[in-house]
Design a protein around this motif. Structure first.
Motif, PDB file in Angstrom:
ATOM      1  N   ALA A  82     -25.694  11.697  17.357  1.00 60.21           N
ATOM      2  CA  ALA A  82     -26.678  11.358  16.331  1.00 60.21           C
ATOM      3  C   ALA A  82     -26.051  11.379  14.947  1.00 60.21           C
ATOM      4  N   GLU A  83     -25.249  12.396  14.662  1.00 59.25           N
ATOM      5  CA  GLU A  83     -24.603  12.490  13.354  1.00 59.25           C
ATOM      6  C   GLU A  83     -23.709  11.283  13.088  1.00 59.25           C
ATOM      7  N   ALA A  84     -22.928  10.889  14.105  1.00 59.81           N
ATOM      8  CA  ALA A  84     -22.003   9.765  13.930  1.00 59.81           C
ATOM      9  C   ALA A  84     -22.743   8.446  13.757  1.00 59.81           C
ATOM     10  N   LEU A  85     -23.761   8.212  14.590  1.00 59.07           N
ATOM     11  CA  LEU A  85     -24.450   6.923  14.532  1.00 59.07           C
ATOM     12  C   LEU A  85     -25.282   6.797  13.267  1.00 59.07           C
ATOM     13  N   ILE A  86     -25.965   7.852  12.880  1.00 57.46           N
ATOM     14  CA  ILE A  86     -26.774   7.776  11.665  1.00 57.46           C
ATOM     15  C   ILE A  86     -25.884   7.584  10.442  1.00 57.46           C
ATOM     16  N   PHE A 134     -35.233  -2.186  10.659  1.00 56.25           N
ATOM     17  CA  PHE A 134     -36.203  -1.818  11.690  1.00 56.25           C
ATOM     18  C   PHE A 134     -35.482  -1.355  12.955  1.00 56.25           C
ATOM     19  N   ALA A 135     -34.432  -2.071  13.347  1.00 60.58           N
ATOM     20  CA  ALA A 135     -33.642  -1.663  14.510  1.00 60.58           C
ATOM     21  C   ALA A 135     -32.956  -0.331  14.251  1.00 60.58           C
ATOM     22  N   HIS A 136     -32.403  -0.153  13.059  1.00 58.73           N
ATOM     23  CA  HIS A 136     -31.744   1.102  12.724  1.00 58.73           C
ATOM     24  C   HIS A 136     -32.717   2.273  12.838  1.00 58.73           C
ATOM     25  N   ASP A 137     -33.931   2.084  12.360  1.00 57.04           N
ATOM     26  CA  ASP A 137     -34.918   3.156  12.439  1.00 57.04           C
ATOM     27  C   ASP A 137     -35.278   3.479  13.888  1.00 57.04           C
ATOM     28  N   ALA A 138     -35.291   2.458  14.736  1.00 53.58           N
ATOM     29  CA  ALA A 138     -35.587   2.698  16.145  1.00 53.58           C
ATOM     30  C   ALA A 138     -34.453   3.469  16.822  1.00 53.58           C
ATOM     31  N   PHE A 139     -33.205   3.170  16.451  1.00 48.64           N
ATOM     32  CA  PHE A 139     -32.087   3.950  17.000  1.00 48.64           C
ATOM     33  C   PHE A 139     -32.199   5.407  16.568  1.00 48.64           C
ATOM     34  N   ALA A 140     -32.508   5.640  15.301  1.00 43.18           N
ATOM     35  CA  ALA A 140     -32.647   7.011  14.810  1.00 43.18           C
ATOM     36  C   ALA A 140     -33.793   7.724  15.510  1.00 43.18           C
ATOM     37  N   ARG A 141     -34.874   7.017  15.750  1.00 38.24           N
ATOM     38  CA  ARG A 141     -36.019   7.593  16.482  1.00 38.24           C
ATOM     39  C   ARG A 141     -35.600   8.100  17.855  1.00 38.24           C
ATOM     40  N   ASP A 142     -34.849   7.275  18.601  1.00 37.81           N
ATOM     41  CA  ASP A 142     -34.454   7.678  19.951  1.00 37.81           C
ATOM     42  C   ASP A 142     -33.428   8.805  19.933  1.00 37.81           C
ATOM     43  N   LEU A 143     -32.585   8.858  18.915  1.00 31.48           N
ATOM     44  CA  LEU A 143     -31.660   9.978  18.792  1.00 31.48           C
ATOM     45  C   LEU A 143     -32.421  11.278  18.556  1.00 31.48           C
ATOM     46  N   ARG A 144     -33.476  11.213  17.749  1.00 29.55           N
ATOM     47  CA  ARG A 144     -34.304  12.403  17.546  1.00 29.55           C
ATOM     48  C   ARG A 144     -34.992  12.802  18.855  1.00 29.55           C
ATOM     49  N   ARG A 145     -35.411  11.832  19.621  1.00 26.04           N
ATOM     50  CA  ARG A 145     -36.046  12.144  20.896  1.00 26.04           C
ATOM     51  C   ARG A 145     -35.082  12.830  21.851  1.00 26.04           C
ATOM     52  N   MET A 146     -33.843  12.334  21.911  1.00 25.17           N
ATOM     53  CA  MET A 146     -32.871  12.975  22.793  1.00 25.17           C
ATOM     54  C   MET A 146     -32.578  14.399  22.339  1.00 25.17           C
ATOM     55  N   ALA A 147     -32.478  14.597  21.021  1.00 28.41           N
ATOM     56  CA  ALA A 147     -32.253  15.946  20.504  1.00 28.41           C
ATOM     57  C   ALA A 147     -33.413  16.861  20.885  1.00 28.41           C
ATOM     58  N   ALA A 148     -34.644  16.353  20.780  1.00 25.78           N
ATOM     59  CA  ALA A 148     -35.814  17.159  21.137  1.00 25.78           C
ATOM     60  C   ALA A 148     -35.832  17.462  22.629  1.00 25.78           C
ATOM     61  N   ALA A 149     -35.473  16.482  23.448  1.00 27.57           N
ATOM     62  CA  ALA A 149     -35.432  16.698  24.890  1.00 27.57           C
ATOM     63  C   ALA A 149     -34.387  17.743  25.249  1.00 27.57           C
ATOM     64  N   HIS A 153     -23.019   6.084  10.460  1.00 26.57           N
ATOM     65  CA  HIS A 153     -22.554   4.700  10.532  1.00 26.57           C
ATOM     66  C   HIS A 153     -23.612   3.734  10.003  1.00 26.57           C
ATOM     67  N   MET A 154     -24.865   3.928  10.419  1.00 32.69           N
ATOM     68  CA  MET A 154     -25.917   3.016   9.980  1.00 32.69           C
ATOM     69  C   MET A 154     -26.109   3.101   8.467  1.00 32.69           C
ATOM     70  N   GLU A 155     -25.971   4.298   7.907  1.00 34.02           N
ATOM     71  CA  GLU A 155     -26.071   4.433   6.454  1.00 34.02           C
ATOM     72  C   GLU A 155     -24.904   3.739   5.759  1.00 34.02           C
ATOM     73  N   HIS A 156     -23.698   3.904   6.298  1.00 35.29           N
ATOM     74  CA  HIS A 156     -22.541   3.207   5.724  1.00 35.29           C
ATOM     75  C   HIS A 156     -22.741   1.686   5.782  1.00 35.29           C
ATOM     76  N   GLU A 157     -23.255   1.222   6.910  1.00 37.46           N
ATOM     77  CA  GLU A 157     -23.478  -0.223   7.074  1.00 37.46           C
ATOM     78  C   GLU A 157     -24.472  -0.734   6.041  1.00 37.46           C
ATOM     79  N   GLU A 158     -25.571  -0.007   5.861  1.00 39.57           N
ATOM     80  CA  GLU A 158     -26.589  -0.441   4.913  1.00 39.57           C
ATOM     81  C   GLU A 158     -26.090  -0.374   3.468  1.00 39.57           C
ATOM     82  N   ASP A 159     -25.320   0.658   3.162  1.00 41.87           N
ATOM     83  CA  ASP A 159     -24.899   0.871   1.774  1.00 41.87           C
ATOM     84  C   ASP A 159     -23.696   0.018   1.372  1.00 41.87           C
ATOM     85  N   PHE A 160     -22.817  -0.288   2.325  1.00 39.69           N
ATOM     86  CA  PHE A 160     -21.560  -0.944   1.971  1.00 39.69           C
ATOM     87  C   PHE A 160     -21.351  -2.314   2.631  1.00 39.69           C
ATOM     88  N   ALA A 161     -21.741  -2.445   3.911  1.00 34.28           N
ATOM     89  CA  ALA A 161     -21.455  -3.698   4.622  1.00 34.28           C
ATOM     90  C   ALA A 161     -22.524  -4.763   4.398  1.00 34.28           C
TER      91      ALA A 161
END
Length: 226
Positions: A133-137, A31-46, A139-147
């Motif tokens: 955004a590319e780096a953080l997303i 849930f936290a990861h999705d919220a980080f991705a949401r805000d990254l999309r918002r910054m990109a849109a801004a 990272h979050m995928e690596h964390e979910e898949d491996f860590a």
């Protein structure tokens, strides 16, 4: 929302998550990861619409950075050290090395976004926001898949609870007062019900009657689509 497949990603593409069998419920982490991705999309849109200088965008970005800092410090202080004590396989150790290296890479990228916001250069902001955004997303995928599978295997419920207690001790209600309304911003009704249902009843009441109204007083990402 289940622990492996949340029902929304705040307006973005669904992240397909593989189940991690075991006693730890990772749904709040997702849930936290999705919220980080949401805000990254918002910054990109801004950035794409030349709105990087809007006060509400700056407010949203500062909140995002605070939440990400809290999230990463808790992992650095409570999850990875526990795993360092338990894993012995070189591939598992390499995963932990990757987590630490990726954490170290993200802060300088966020600083580039801050620099672009300061100069007001829309093209520079768009490039910096995209790189962050590319780096953080990733990272979050690596964390979910491996860590997180390592945490399921080597920490179990008891070890994961140490991480939860670390957050409770370091953040308390004052931390929850920002985290909960921030993370719930834009969540689907079913997700909201599921997340709040995991909290003690007094915290649910505080969130609805105190935390969210207080959070809403500061405009964040006004008119910026996720």
């Amino acid at each position: 929302m289940t622990s492996q497949s949340p029902d929304d990603t705040r307006g973005g593409a669904m992240r397909v998550r593989k189940p991690i069998p075991g006693e730890i419920d990772f749904s709040l982490m997702y849930f936290a990861h999705d919220a980080f991705a949401r805000d990254l999309r918002r910054m990109a849109a801004a950035a794409a619409t030349g709105r990087g200088g809007d006060p509400s965008v700056r407010n949203g970005w500062e909140t995002f950075k605070r939440q990400l800092h809290t999230h990463h410090v808790a992992e650095d202080e409570s999850i990875w050290p526990q795993l360092r004590e338990k894993v012995t396989d070189p591939q598992d150790i390499a995963v932990l090395d990757m987590m630490e290296a990726e954490h170290g890479r993200i802060d300088p990228l966020l600083a580039q976004v801050d620099a672009a916001l300061a100069t007001g250069d829309a093209a520079e902001l768009a490039a910096a926001a995209g790189e962050a955004a590319e780096a953080l997303i990733a990272h979050m995928e690596h964390e979910e898949d491996f860590a997180l599978p390592l945490a399921q295997t080597h920490l179990g419920g008891e070890g994961w609870n140490r991480y939860v207690k670390y957050l409770q001790k370091t953040q308390g209600l004052s931390g929850a007062a920002e985290f909960l309304p921030w993370a719930l911003d834009g969540a689907a009704p079913a997700t909201r019900t599921d997340v709040l249902g995991k909290l003690p009843a007094p915290v649910r009441v505080l969130c609805r009657l105190v935390f969210e109204p207080r959070y809403a007083k500061t405009p964040r990402w006004t008119g910026v689509a996720a």
